[in-house]
Design a protein around this motif. Structure first.
Motif, PDB file in Angstrom:
ATOM      1  N   LEU A   1       0.680  -1.185  -0.027  1.00  0.00           N
ATOM      2  CA  LEU A   1      -0.056   0.041   0.008  1.00  0.00           C
ATOM      3  C   LEU A   1       0.949   1.190   0.025  1.00  0.00           C
ATOM      4  CD1 LEU A   1      -2.692  -1.038   2.775  1.00  0.00           C
ATOM      5  CD2 LEU A   1      -2.701  -1.282   0.077  1.00  0.00           C
ATOM      6  N   VAL A   2       0.327   2.217  -0.756  1.00  0.00           N
ATOM      7  CA  VAL A   2       0.903   3.633  -0.551  1.00  0.00           C
ATOM      8  C   VAL A   2       0.767   4.276   0.691  1.00  0.00           C
ATOM      9  CG1 VAL A   2       1.118   6.000  -1.697  1.00  0.00           C
ATOM     10  CG2 VAL A   2       0.952   3.864  -3.184  1.00  0.00           C
ATOM     11  N   GLY A   3       1.902   4.698   1.386  1.00  0.00           N
ATOM     12  CA  GLY A   3       1.799   5.461   2.765  1.00  0.00           C
ATOM     13  C   GLY A   3       1.775   6.819   2.317  1.00  0.00           C
ATOM     14  N   TYR A   4       0.539   7.441   1.911  1.00  0.00           N
ATOM     15  CA  TYR A   4       0.391   8.831   1.414  1.00  0.00           C
ATOM     16  C   TYR A   4       0.783  10.054   2.192  1.00  0.00           C
ATOM     17  CZ  TYR A   4      -2.432   7.630  -2.590  1.00  0.00           C
ATOM     18  OH  TYR A   4      -2.870   7.096  -3.925  1.00  0.00           O
ATOM     19  N   PRO A   5       0.576   9.940   3.616  1.00  0.00           N
ATOM     20  CA  PRO A   5       1.136  11.216   4.441  1.00  0.00           C
ATOM     21  C   PRO A   5       2.604  11.272   4.269  1.00  0.00           C
ATOM     22  CG  PRO A   5      -0.749   9.982   5.506  1.00  0.00           C
ATOM     23  CD  PRO A   5      -0.123   9.243   4.483  1.00  0.00           C
ATOM     24  N   GLY A   6       3.275   9.953   4.536  1.00  0.00           N
ATOM     25  CA  GLY A   6       4.701  10.164   4.558  1.00  0.00           C
ATOM     26  C   GLY A   6       5.162  10.529   3.212  1.00  0.00           C
ATOM     27  N   ALA A   7       4.720   9.659   2.014  1.00  0.00           N
ATOM     28  CA  ALA A   7       5.413  10.048   0.928  1.00  0.00           C
ATOM     29  C   ALA A   7       5.135  11.240   0.318  1.00  0.00           C
ATOM     30  CB  ALA A   7       4.665   9.129  -0.224  1.00  0.00           C
ATOM     31  N   ILE A   8       3.873  12.064   0.630  1.00  0.00           N
ATOM     32  CA  ILE A   8       3.529  13.670   0.163  1.00  0.00           C
ATOM     33  C   ILE A   8       4.639  14.382   0.906  1.00  0.00           C
ATOM     34  CG2 ILE A   8       1.971  15.216  -0.182  1.00  0.00           C
ATOM     35  CD1 ILE A   8       0.035  12.990  -0.601  1.00  0.00           C
ATOM     36  N   ALA A   9       4.756  14.142   2.136  1.00  0.00           N
ATOM     37  CA  ALA A   9       5.233  15.073   3.082  1.00  0.00           C
ATOM     38  C   ALA A   9       6.740  14.942   2.599  1.00  0.00           C
ATOM     39  CB  ALA A   9       5.110  14.746   4.542  1.00  0.00           C
ATOM     40  N   ALA A  10       7.518  13.743   2.353  1.00  0.00           N
ATOM     41  CA  ALA A  10       8.725  13.683   1.893  1.00  0.00           C
ATOM     42  C   ALA A  10       9.079  14.410   0.576  1.00  0.00           C
ATOM     43  CB  ALA A  10       9.367  12.166   1.797  1.00  0.00           C
ATOM     44  N   ARG A  11       8.172  14.222  -0.242  1.00  0.00           N
ATOM     45  CA  ARG A  11       8.274  14.550  -1.505  1.00  0.00           C
ATOM     46  C   ARG A  11       8.333  16.147  -1.547  1.00  0.00           C
ATOM     47  NH1 ARG A  11       6.411  11.182  -6.329  1.00  0.00           N
ATOM     48  NH2 ARG A  11       8.415  10.224  -5.509  1.00  0.00           N
ATOM     49  N   MET A  12       7.357  16.898  -1.029  1.00  0.00           N
ATOM     50  CA  MET A  12       7.136  18.215  -0.970  1.00  0.00           C
ATOM     51  C   MET A  12       8.453  19.031  -0.151  1.00  0.00           C
ATOM     52  SD  MET A  12       4.537  18.886  -2.661  1.00  0.00           S
ATOM     53  CE  MET A  12       4.534  20.689  -2.270  1.00  0.00           C
ATOM     54  N   ALA A  13       9.131  18.333   0.846  1.00  0.00           N
ATOM     55  CA  ALA A  13      10.219  18.655   1.494  1.00  0.00           C
ATOM     56  C   ALA A  13      11.350  18.585   0.686  1.00  0.00           C
ATOM     57  CB  ALA A  13      10.408  17.725   2.677  1.00  0.00           C
ATOM     58  N   ALA A  14      11.338  17.770  -0.440  1.00  0.00           N
ATOM     59  CA  ALA A  14      12.684  17.611  -1.331  1.00  0.00           C
ATOM     60  C   ALA A  14      12.405  18.521  -2.464  1.00  0.00           C
ATOM     61  CB  ALA A  14      12.597  16.045  -2.077  1.00  0.00           C
ATOM     62  N   LEU A  15      11.222  18.753  -2.654  1.00  0.00           N
ATOM     63  CA  LEU A  15      10.806  19.937  -3.672  1.00  0.00           C
ATOM     64  C   LEU A  15      11.209  21.195  -3.198  1.00  0.00           C
ATOM     65  CD1 LEU A  15       7.471  18.737  -5.202  1.00  0.00           C
ATOM     66  CD2 LEU A  15       9.582  18.875  -6.471  1.00  0.00           C
TER      67      LEU A  15
END
Length: 368
Positions: free
Chosen positions: A219-233
């Motif tokens: 399963l995709v862990g959306y909260p962690g995945a989105i937070a990590a990607r936005m921080a990287a961006l």
């Protein structure tokens, strides 16, 4: 017929429809009243409906031009225009004439005829589209298009690799779920069919060089995945020099995109849904909103930059499909509706009927 029924019919509300099982479903008076109120046609009582109907019919009688007209591409509208007129073409061109001049043949597109202070939308369409040759393709969920080692959330670079590989196997298209702009500050709002804006792209699918990996799983862990990607961006954006930022602003010029980026910057400050914001920021044209834009130019520029990155990465997906010889290439699904608290309804409130929503009656595809 009651005044309410006549008004509802005049406003385009169907009095009855036949559902999947063949049962006739009647539009209840309460439903008609709610929909009419959302359209600016109050009819809470029969007396009020009578008054609204009279005003509605008077306004309709005052119109010389129709609200809209559909014509075949390459033909002229059959329409009598009593005074000087102009046609604003979708491509930006302008055609002007006098009452005695015939209207011109129109190119494909959605155009505007303006005369005597009234506007008619002219839709010039092809009479039919040919069926494509038989072929095959693959529909896949972009969010799940990641390998076990990387984890996180599928991105546009993953999509480009998939398109190239499937195209090499002879696929004519690759279809994906809608990738409209979502709500990065609310990682629970993950439905692609309830987006913030259908005019902009989902930046949570941007490929970020050097982004750290996350534990993979079924399963995709959306909260962690989105937070990590936005921080990287944000880290990449913080490293851009002044010349690059200036070029970004020039490339992103456009009132619609500027307004979307401003909405996103406000959402970063006040939360994902604009009806919950302080009242002075709920309009894109309020003095407080304009002041926020001036005082937070870099925050707005970040969201302009994100959209440019999404356009560029999707263009590379298109190029990969073309290089692979795909007949159709990338197919993007479109959400039928938009979230009532998102960027679309904030930017253009006049396009939406506030306070009501349309459901999805059972059909052959989803009988439940």
């Amino acid at each position: 017929m009651t005044a309410l029924a006549v008004l509802a019919q005049a406003a385009g509300l169907l009095p009855v429809y036949r559902d999947l099982t063949g049962t006739e479903r009647e539009t209840l008076p309460e439903t008609a009243q709610a929909l009419l109120a959302a359209m600016g046609l109050p009819a809470a009582t029969e007396a009020e409906a009578t008054g609204t109907l009279a005003a509605f019919e008077a306004a309709r009688a005052d119109r010389v031009l129709p609200d809209w007209l559909v014509v075949t591409e390459g033909t002229a509208p059959v329409l009598s225009v009593p005074a000087e007129w102009r046609i604003e073409l979708e491509t930006g061109g302008l055609i002007e004439g006098r009452a005695e001049d015939p209207l011109p043949a129109l190119p494909l597109g959605i155009h505007r005829l303006v005369s005597v202070g009234q506007t008619t939308t002219l839709l010039a369409a092809r009479p039919a589209l040919p069926l494509p040759e038989r072929g095959w393709g693959v529909v896949l969920p972009l969010y799940g298009l990641r390998d076990a080692a990387t984890g996180g959330l599928g991105d546009y670079a993953d999509l480009a690799r998939a398109v190239a590989g499937l195209g090499g196997l002879g696929a004519g298209f690759v279809g994906i779920n809608p990738i409209h702009a979502g709500f990065p500050t609310d990682p629970r709002a993950i439905s692609p069919y309830s987006p913030s804006s259908r005019r902009r792209f989902n930046v949570a699918h941007l490929a970020v060089p050097g982004e750290g990996t996350q534990a993979g799983g079924d399963l995709v862990g959306y909260p962690g995945a989105i937070a990590a990607r936005m921080a990287a961006l944000r880290a990449v954006f913080a490293g851009l020099d002044a010349d690059t930022l200036a070029a970004c602003r020039r490339a992103a010029c456009g009132a619609d995109l500027d307004r979307f980026a401003l909405h996103q910057a406000l959402a970063d400050r006040f939360g994902p849904y604009w009806p919950d914001w302080p009242a002075e920021y709920r309009s894109p044209d309020s003095p407080a909103t304009r002041r926020f834009a001036a005082e937070n130019a870099e925050a707005v520029a970040f969201h302009l930059w994100l959209q440019l990155q999404a356009e560029g990465q999707l263009d590379r997906v298109r190029a990969a499909a073309q290089a692979a010889g795909m007949a159709q290439g990338l197919y993007l699904d479109l959400a039928v509706g938009t979230h009532p608290g998102g960027a679309e309804t904030w930017a253009d409130p006049g396009l939406f009927a506030q306070g009501v929503s349309l459901g999805a009656p059972p059909d052959a595809f989803a009988p439940q």
